[in-house]
Design an enzyme around this catalytic site. Structure first.
Site, short mmCIF file in Angstrom:
data_model
loop_
_atom_site.label_atom_id
_atom_site.label_comp_id
_atom_site.label_asym_id
_atom_site.label_seq_id
_atom_site.Cartn_x
_atom_site.Cartn_y
_atom_site.Cartn_z
N GLU A 299 34.06 43.50 47.81
CA GLU A 299 33.96 43.92 46.56
C GLU A 299 33.03 45.33 46.35
OE1 GLU A 299 33.56 40.44 44.22
OE2 GLU A 299 35.45 40.27 44.08
N ASP A 378 39.62 33.08 44.80
CA ASP A 378 38.68 33.09 43.96
C ASP A 378 38.31 31.87 42.89
OD1 ASP A 378 35.91 34.05 43.14
OD2 ASP A 378 36.86 35.78 42.27
N GLU A 406 33.31 30.10 35.56
CA GLU A 406 33.74 31.23 35.45
C GLU A 406 35.25 31.44 35.08
OE1 GLU A 406 33.06 33.96 38.81
OE2 GLU A 406 34.43 35.50 38.07
C1 GCU Z 1 33.98 36.61 41.80
C2 GCU Z 1 33.05 37.16 40.57
C3 GCU Z 1 32.12 38.02 40.85
C4 GCU Z 1 31.35 37.90 42.23
C5 GCU Z 1 32.19 37.34 43.32
C6 GCU Z 1 31.81 36.92 44.36
O1 GCU Z 1 34.95 37.84 41.74
O2 GCU Z 1 33.91 37.52 39.42
O3 GCU Z 1 31.07 38.26 39.87
O4 GCU Z 1 30.30 38.68 42.44
O5 GCU Z 1 33.15 36.52 42.85
O6 GCU Z 1 31.72 35.78 44.52
O7 GCU Z 1 31.09 37.64 45.36
#
Ligand code: GCU
Length: 839
Positions: A299, A378, A406
């Site tokens: 990400e 996720d 979440e």
């Molecule tokens: C999810 C979450 C993010 C987080 C990511 C992770 O996508 O929405 O906020 O950073 O997981 O676990 O690294």
């Protein structure tokens, strides 16, 4: 008699803010006190104030004072001739032997303990200091639940790693935090007052959590400044008496961004030296630091792939720096390409972790643990276990769970998560055709004969006195610790223990909380995303309210592949992304075919027509409709169940919880209607039971007589009943809507559906024939902790209900509103609900 009665009733009304969680040590009811038999002297076998055994002595004293109203003395210097006297003795096995302890104690593993309450004395003996403290908490949990039975047993953890991951940012915000600001950080430094950190460690210790990563996986290198290292030392000092060791998340590019080097290549000598130096310095401040957590090449986070190094090369860089200190690296398997082309049928985010890690097995240093989210994507409301659990025979691994809700209603919906975790922990992956249950075999280290393995849970406690933003969510944190210790712990029993410790002994309270909690996850799955299609929330936004369209057509890879005929991800080997083939053969064969795939994961593994029959005979689309109605109906029933507990729970927690359950009941209907509307629109297949799109008990705002209002659509379209809403023409002029009701005379609940945005607090007043039924303000942003949005959408959609209103045909209902800020007093509909109707 009368005095006692008054005191008892005062006990019930006294405010409780949740700060003590399940460690309230409330006085036992008189009937139970009669059976109480507890020694009056505590001997803790360690004089050092920072030691967990010393802490155990103090905690036993505090607990006994609270629960029994007695005032036991604590001594720390050893037995001093007290042999033979009745006492509570707590210490390590070594100290116990030194003090002349005589019992034959079964074998204890690291952190394990032995508890013996037989006879006149109590003996609590830990394999180490931490174990002794855990034993003290176990004993306290017994007596706080009025259990004075004689027991003698040893217990050992299922796995050595039982950690928490806080996603706290250096500026004091918390990623996916719904309970206020960080207890650790503010303004890029560690907070000066660490009282809450100390109290948090106490809670964690009582559930046998032994490590915590204090900062966000999306790590800010500023944590590694000298000033902050000293702050980390203070955090460690605050948590050490409770046996909780701290660690930190690292940003892979820190040598460049913080250190000023021109590279962060893990093979570069200056980079290696930089990390070694940082590690040495950290250990100066935190000599018992537990290790690092690393999110790399995920990400947008930097990582070794930038330099054509493998993820193992990246992980080993930190592992080597930690080895002299015995620290470990938790390296996250959450690596995937978030720019995947959705146009390619064979692309699959779920394959990411397999593609990145499966060939690296054995390439990691021994102190690297691959931390794997429970499912391949996720934290969705339903996922199969990640196949990666079956593919690392030569590398240590741990599971990552999320106490943070979440994707499960952000602590504004009651969702007791252990039944979801159980679908993973109890899953037999059949590695090499042998029993390999995720919890008891793989995570315990048995299957692959591993010394390092275990659990990490993302937790978002914040400064809110309830820790998680709401009292009932604490059962998830409590159960997490207990499951990490023993994954076979029963969901209901954990809940009952937690409820007694948190709310006392009333049978109705116990039954109600158990019943509501146990149906809460199935209900949430029902009204959000069914059959393995994922939570169906807004995945490019807050992950809170409904927005199924957001899943498709982007690179994030949480696709549903819904079109007008069919839906689901084809993950088969024969025709799809091949993901099913990553499971061990018996499991792979099951998921390869529609007929053998369990309904609850059908759309996770297969792309099928909406008319596909499930094993229960229903079509996919009809199941969607039915499940959404069933789930919302369950949540709709929560407020009344809770309201029946009035007087049995202190007022503060009663009211705060009732407020959230009322909110959830309304938002569950938002979910139900949005998802059903969306798939009806997509498939054009009507609900066989005629409910979807037909709301006989509603009056749509757009059909009312409007004064100062205009009719608009919303985005996404399905977030509005009847596809339209009304908003005031500007954001300052008072306005109103009115309608003449055409329902048979009777007593109804009146629900008003509106939207509550942040950056504005519109006010509302509801009238029936000029009689005011009540006022309210659009202030949920101050009262709930979900991720705020500025839009009129599925996140901000909500309802308020006025109960037991007598209505006659021809009555006029009117809402007078005052817009404020961005809030144009948006209204969707009024529902006039006869008893028993969920609409
Ligand atoms: C999810 C979450 C993010 C987080 C990511 C992770 O996508 O929405 O906020 O950073 O997981 O676990 O690294």
């Amino acid at each position: 008699m009368r005095v006692i009665w008054i005191l008892a009733s005062l006990g019930l009304v006294a405010a409780e803010d949740g700060l003590n969680g399940w460690l309230r040590y409330a006085r036992l009811p008189r009937g139970m006190l009669r059976h109480a038999k507890v020694p009056t002297h505590i001997i803790a076998l360690n004089t050092s104030q920072a030691s967990p055994v010393f802490t155990a002595g103090k905690e036993l004293q505090k607990g006994i004072q609270g629960v029994l109203g007695q005032n036991p003395e604590v001594t720390y210097e050893g037995l001093h001739g007290r042999q033979g006297e009745s006492s509570i003795l707590v210490g390590t096995i070594e100290a116990y032997a030194d003090a002349g302890g005589a019992a034959d104690i079964p074998e204890l593993e690291e952190d394990g303990f032995w508890l013996n309450t037989e006879g006149d004395s109590v003996e609590i003996v830990g394999q180490n200091e931490r174990g002794a403290l855990y034993g003290a908490f176990e004993y306290l949990s017994m007596i706080a639940q009025g259990n004075f039975s004689e027991v003698a047993y040893a217990t050992n953890p299922s796995a050595p790693i039982r950690w928490i991951n806080q996603w706290d940012n250096m500026d004091g915000t918390i990623e996916r935090g719904y309970a206020g600001l960080s207890i650790f950080f503010e303004n890029n430094v560690i907070v000066s007052n660490l009282t809450r950190v100390y109290e948090y460690a106490r809670l964690l210790s009582s559930i046998r959590v032994n490590g915590i990563i204090v900062n966000n996986v999306n790590a800010n290198p500023i944590l590694l400044s000298l000033e902050n290292m000293a702050g980390l030392g203070r955090i460690a000092d605050a948590m050490r008496p409770w046996g909780v060791r701290i660690g930190v998340s690292l940003n892979f590019a820190s040598p460049q961004t913080l250190g000023g080097l021109d590279t962060y290549d893990p093979f570069d000598k200056s980079v290696i030296a930089w990390w070694t130096d940082i590690t040495d310095k950290l250990y100066e401040h935190v000599p018992d630091m537990v290790g690092y957590l690393v999110k790399a090449n995920s990400e947008g986070q930097p990582g070794p792939l930038t330099y054509n190094r493998t993820l193992a090369d990246g992980a080993n860089l930190f592992a080597k720096a930690l080895q002299p200190y015995g620290g470990i690296v938790m390296f996250r398997a959450f690596v995937y390409d978030h720019h995947l082309s959705h146009e390619n049928w064979y692309n699959d985010r779920a394959n990411g972790q397999m593609e990145f890690f499966k060939d690296l097995d054995g390439a990691f240093e021994d102190n690297v643990v691959i931390q794997i989210k429970y499912g391949p994507i996720d934290f969705q409301v339903r996922e199969p276990p990640s196949p990666l659990f079956a593919h690392l025979p030569n590398t240590a691994s741990a599971i990552e769970l999320q106490v943070t809700q979440e994707y499960y209603g952000q602590q504004c919906h009651l969702v007791y998560i252990p039944p979801l975790w159980r679908t993973i922990l109890d899953y037999d992956l059949r590695v090499d055709g042998q029993k390999s249950v995720v919890g008891t075999d793989i995570l315990s280290g048995k299957t692959f004969n591993k010394k390092l393995s275990g659990y990490a849970a993302v937790v978002n406690v914040g400064l809110n006195t309830t820790w998680l933003g709401t009292h009932l969510a604490m059962s998830n944190l409590y159960a997490y610790g207990r499951l990490a210790w023993d994954p076979t712990n029963d969901d209901v029993r954990m809940l009952e223990d937690w409820t007694r410790l948190t709310f006392g002994f009333d049978e109705t309270v116990l039954e109600t909380i158990t019943k509501m909690s146990m149906v809460s996850w199935p209900a949430y799955e029902n009204y959000t995303g069914n059959l393995g299609i994922q939570t169906l929330t807004d995945i490019t936004g807050p992950h809170y309210g409904p927005n199924p369209a957001s899943h498709d057509g982007n690179g994030w890879g949480m696709w549903t592949r819904a079109n007008e005929h069919s839906i689901g991800m084809d993950r088969t080997v024969w025709n799809g992304t091949g993901n099913a083939g990553y499971y061990p053969p018996e499991i792979a064969a099951m998921y390869e075919k529609v007929e053998t795939t369990p309904d609850e994961l059908l759309l996770w593994f297969h792309h099928v027509p909406y008319t596909q029959r499930l094993k229960n005979g229903n079509t996919v689309i009809q199941h969607f409709y039915d499940a959404h109605y069933a789930g919302a109906e369950t949540a709709f029933g929560f407020p009344a169940q809770w309201a029946a507990l009035e007087g049995k729970i202190d007022r503060q927690r009663f009211e705060e919880t009732l407020f959230r359950l009322e909110y959830q009941a309304g938002h569950a209907i938002v979910w139900r209607d949005a998802i059903n509307q969306f798939y009806f629109n997509k498939s054009s297949i009507p609900d066989a039971r005629g409910r979807v799109g037909n709301y006989p008990w509603r009056v749509e705002a757009e059909d009312m007589e409007l004064d100062g209002y205009r009719v608009t659509a919303v985005t996404p379209f399905e977030a509005a009943s009847g596809l339209r809403i009304v908003q005031t023409v500007d954001n300052s002029t008072a306005a109103s809507v009115r309608a003449t009701l055409d329902f048979p005379a009777g007593v109804y609940d009146l629900a008003v559906a509106y939207y509550d945005l942040y950056e504005g607090q519109a006010s509302y007043e509801l009238f029936l024939n000029n009689r005011s039924l009540g006022t309210w303000v659009g202030d949920l942003e101050d009262r709930l902790g979900y991720t705020l949005t500025r839009g009129i959408d599925g996140h901000s959609a909500t309802r308020i209900t006025f109960r037991d209103v007598r209505i006659r045909k021809g009555d006029e209902v009117r809402i007078e509103t005052q817009p404020h800020g961005r809030e144009t007093a948006p209204l969707d509909y009024i529902a006039v609900l006869p008893k028993g109707v969920v609409e």
